[in-house]
Design a protein around this motif. Structure first.
Motif, mmCIF file in Angstrom:
data_model
loop_
_atom_site.group_PDB
_atom_site.id
_atom_site.type_symbol
_atom_site.label_atom_id
_atom_site.label_comp_id
_atom_site.label_asym_id
_atom_site.label_seq_id
_atom_site.Cartn_x
_atom_site.Cartn_y
_atom_site.Cartn_z
ATOM 1 N N PRO A 238 -20.236 11.769 81.783
ATOM 2 C CA PRO A 238 -20.201 10.346 81.110
ATOM 3 C C PRO A 238 -20.929 9.834 80.092
ATOM 4 O O PRO A 238 -20.383 8.889 79.412
ATOM 5 N N ASP A 239 -22.007 10.638 79.656
ATOM 6 C CA ASP A 239 -23.005 10.122 78.413
ATOM 7 C C ASP A 239 -22.049 10.719 77.146
ATOM 8 O O ASP A 239 -22.041 11.960 77.017
ATOM 9 N N PRO A 240 -21.502 9.844 76.419
ATOM 10 C CA PRO A 240 -20.987 10.499 75.157
ATOM 11 C C PRO A 240 -21.863 11.226 74.145
ATOM 12 O O PRO A 240 -21.497 12.293 73.655
ATOM 13 N N GLY A 241 -23.119 10.916 74.218
ATOM 14 C CA GLY A 241 -24.007 11.514 73.302
ATOM 15 C C GLY A 241 -24.238 12.870 73.799
ATOM 16 O O GLY A 241 -24.748 14.018 73.183
ATOM 17 N N THR A 242 -24.103 13.263 75.190
ATOM 18 C CA THR A 242 -24.349 14.494 75.848
ATOM 19 C C THR A 242 -23.220 15.578 75.286
ATOM 20 O O THR A 242 -23.552 16.637 75.615
ATOM 21 N N ARG A 243 -22.084 15.173 75.248
ATOM 22 C CA ARG A 243 -20.943 15.922 74.897
ATOM 23 C C ARG A 243 -20.963 16.819 73.676
ATOM 24 O O ARG A 243 -20.309 17.968 73.847
ATOM 25 N N ARG A 244 -22.042 16.771 72.888
ATOM 26 C CA ARG A 244 -22.271 17.665 71.736
ATOM 27 C C ARG A 244 -23.123 18.820 72.128
ATOM 28 O O ARG A 244 -23.399 19.629 71.224
ATOM 29 N N ASP A 245 -23.532 18.721 73.231
ATOM 30 C CA ASP A 245 -24.815 19.600 73.832
ATOM 31 C C ASP A 245 -23.723 20.897 74.013
ATOM 32 O O ASP A 245 -22.616 21.120 74.331
ATOM 33 N N MET A 246 -24.632 21.950 73.396
ATOM 34 C CA MET A 246 -23.969 23.498 73.789
ATOM 35 C C MET A 246 -23.439 24.038 75.065
ATOM 36 O O MET A 246 -22.698 24.569 75.046
ATOM 37 N N ARG A 247 -24.070 23.335 75.891
ATOM 38 C CA ARG A 247 -23.869 23.534 77.274
ATOM 39 C C ARG A 247 -22.421 22.960 77.861
ATOM 40 O O ARG A 247 -21.762 23.283 78.875
ATOM 41 N N VAL A 248 -21.829 21.813 76.832
ATOM 42 C CA VAL A 248 -20.768 21.184 76.925
ATOM 43 C C VAL A 248 -19.909 21.708 76.232
ATOM 44 O O VAL A 248 -18.669 22.005 76.366
ATOM 45 N N ALA A 249 -20.253 22.058 75.015
ATOM 46 C CA ALA A 249 -19.301 22.305 73.875
ATOM 47 C C ALA A 249 -19.727 23.728 73.203
ATOM 48 O O ALA A 249 -20.477 23.359 72.287
ATOM 49 N N PRO A 250 -19.636 24.816 73.633
ATOM 50 C CA PRO A 250 -20.246 25.925 73.201
ATOM 51 C C PRO A 250 -20.223 26.245 71.646
ATOM 52 O O PRO A 250 -21.061 26.903 71.262
ATOM 53 N N LEU A 251 -19.032 25.634 71.203
ATOM 54 C CA LEU A 251 -18.913 25.806 69.700
ATOM 55 C C LEU A 251 -20.080 25.348 69.010
ATOM 56 O O LEU A 251 -20.093 25.448 67.755
ATOM 57 N N MET A 252 -20.630 24.208 69.635
ATOM 58 C CA MET A 252 -21.981 23.483 69.213
ATOM 59 C C MET A 252 -23.112 24.310 69.015
ATOM 60 O O MET A 252 -24.071 23.895 68.445
ATOM 61 N N ALA A 253 -22.915 25.529 69.501
ATOM 62 C CA ALA A 253 -24.356 26.530 69.579
ATOM 63 C C ALA A 253 -24.773 26.728 68.280
ATOM 64 O O ALA A 253 -23.911 26.612 67.343
ATOM 65 N N THR A 254 -25.904 27.159 67.979
ATOM 66 C CA THR A 254 -26.555 27.570 66.564
ATOM 67 C C THR A 254 -26.867 28.776 66.486
ATOM 68 O O THR A 254 -26.951 29.526 65.437
ATOM 69 N N ASP A 255 -26.508 29.474 67.719
ATOM 70 C CA ASP A 255 -26.987 31.066 67.594
ATOM 71 C C ASP A 255 -25.752 31.733 68.576
ATOM 72 O O ASP A 255 -25.745 31.295 69.756
ATOM 73 N N PHE A 256 -25.080 32.400 68.126
ATOM 74 C CA PHE A 256 -23.842 33.029 68.788
ATOM 75 C C PHE A 256 -24.211 34.367 69.019
ATOM 76 O O PHE A 256 -23.513 35.405 69.349
ATOM 77 N N SER A 257 -25.425 35.031 68.759
ATOM 78 C CA SER A 257 -25.720 36.428 68.870
ATOM 79 C C SER A 257 -25.865 36.859 70.090
ATOM 80 O O SER A 257 -26.013 36.369 71.025
ATOM 81 N N ARG A 258 -25.881 38.246 70.544
ATOM 82 C CA ARG A 258 -26.068 39.027 71.561
ATOM 83 C C ARG A 258 -25.208 38.458 72.510
ATOM 84 O O ARG A 258 -26.023 38.141 73.751
ATOM 85 N N GLN A 259 -23.935 38.180 72.204
ATOM 86 C CA GLN A 259 -23.058 37.922 73.396
ATOM 87 C C GLN A 259 -22.212 39.199 74.016
ATOM 88 O O GLN A 259 -22.197 40.206 73.224
ATOM 89 N N PRO A 260 -21.669 39.003 75.156
ATOM 90 C CA PRO A 260 -20.981 40.121 75.610
ATOM 91 C C PRO A 260 -19.725 40.475 74.699
ATOM 92 O O PRO A 260 -19.130 39.572 73.885
ATOM 93 N N ARG A 261 -19.104 41.515 74.746
ATOM 94 C CA ARG A 261 -17.863 42.001 74.332
ATOM 95 C C ARG A 261 -16.954 40.765 74.926
ATOM 96 O O ARG A 261 -16.823 40.691 76.004
#
Length: 323
Positions: free
Chosen positions: A220-243
């Motif tokens: 419901p909070d528009p400001g929270t939608r940019r959180d990487m837990r909502v939008a993972p493309l907003m993460a700053t670190d994509f390293s060490r992820q699964p195949r």
């Protein structure tokens, strides 16, 4: 795609609904459709306790007709974080078990708007941690055999769970399969950076308006939608992820953001395969088994489970898929 075929596909587009008002009706309709026709499958219902002990998280274990692999597919269903459950996804999960030869565990995470972000994510994260810490719960002897898989909002949850496992220094899964995931927060065709939102956001299976309505109920909070837990493309670190196997649908407004996430993982040094199913609509994993899109999707999934990425470099894999 020619215009005639596009016009035919539009005839099968989902009728326009107001998700904010109609989500309960949508849930009932999905369950009714899943029950017809009756499908034979082997399943066991299980229960796990939330991290704080406040509620039970239900799960359904689907057994394949013929077990061909030792992997366990831990599945998070789609439905915009608002609809879908283990009942409505039972046909799709039974198909998944049979066509992969794997045991499938479907998680009945909490839904918005009754339980907005991060409730559903917390449930998925908790179940994943429980199985990684004690795989014998699911009757497997090696946590590396656990493969995260989800479609749409469920693929969003799978991607975020993998990021959180790394961030919290918890043992992660070795592989994840993301089917046409939500990875970005903006689906307004006027402001979205992705062409697929503008090109496919008003026709076919899913509209940009519906995605925005789902997002409003989930976060419901528009400001929270940019959180990487909502939008993972907003993460700053994509390293060490699964195949990762990223499967997208050509006629899906989420296509480009899913592929962008796959490329972000690849650029961070992860092994990634991106496969676009031509002519496919959003949600094709729930189609009948004779569907061309579904058959192609499972051919790629089985190839991935067979370990075709074991020795592949991420960049070369992405280029080989033509993305």
């Amino acid at each position: 795609m020619n215009r005639l075929f596009q016009a035919v596909l539009r005839l099968f587009a989902a009728p326009r609904v107001d998700v904010r008002e109609d989500y309960e009706k949508m849930r009932r309709l999905q369950r009714q459709m899943a029950a017809l026709p009756a499908q034979r499958y082997q399943a066991l219902d299980r229960q796990m306790t939330s991290e704080d002990g406040s509620h039970i998280i239900a799960a359904r274990v689907f057994l394949p007709k013929e077990k061909l692999r030792d992997e366990l597919l831990l599945f998070f269903h789609g439905g915009g974080w608002v609809t879908g459950d283990i009942e409505s996804y039972t046909p799709a999960c039974a198909t998944m078990a049979d066509l992969t030869g794997c045991v499938v565990v479907s998680v009945d995470y909490r839904l918005a708007p009754e339980h907005p972000f991060p409730a559903g994510l917390d449930d998925c994260y908790q179940v994943t941690k429980l199985l990684l810490d004690d795989p014998l719960i699911a009757e497997i002897d090696d946590p590396d055999k656990i493969v995260l898989i989800g479609d749409s909002a469920g693929a969003n949850l799978a991607a975020v769970v993998s990021l959180l496992l790394r961030e919290n220094r918890h043992r992660g899964v070795s592989r994840q399969i993301l089917l046409y995931p939500v990875t970005y927060w903006d689906h307004n065709p006027q402001t979205s950076p992705f062409a697929s939102v503008r090109n496919h956001g008003t026709d076919y299976r899913l509209t940009d308006t519906e995605v925005r309505e789902y997002m409003e109920l989930y976060v419901p909070d528009p400001g929270t939608r940019r959180d990487m837990r909502v939008a993972p493309l907003m993460a700053t670190d994509f390293s060490r992820q699964p195949r990762t196997l990223m499967i997208t649908a050509e006629l899906d407004l989420l296509r480009d953001e899913g592929e962008a996430y796959g490329l972000a993982l690849a650029e961070a040094g992860n092994e990634v395969r991106i496969h676009r199913v031509d002519g496919a609509l959003h949600g094709f994993i729930a189609l009948p088994r004779f569907s061309k899109s579904l058959r192609e999707g499972y051919a790629v999934i089985n190839s991935f489970l067979n370990g075709d990425l074991e020795e592949a470099e991420a960049e070369s894999v992405v280029e080989a898929e033509g993305t």
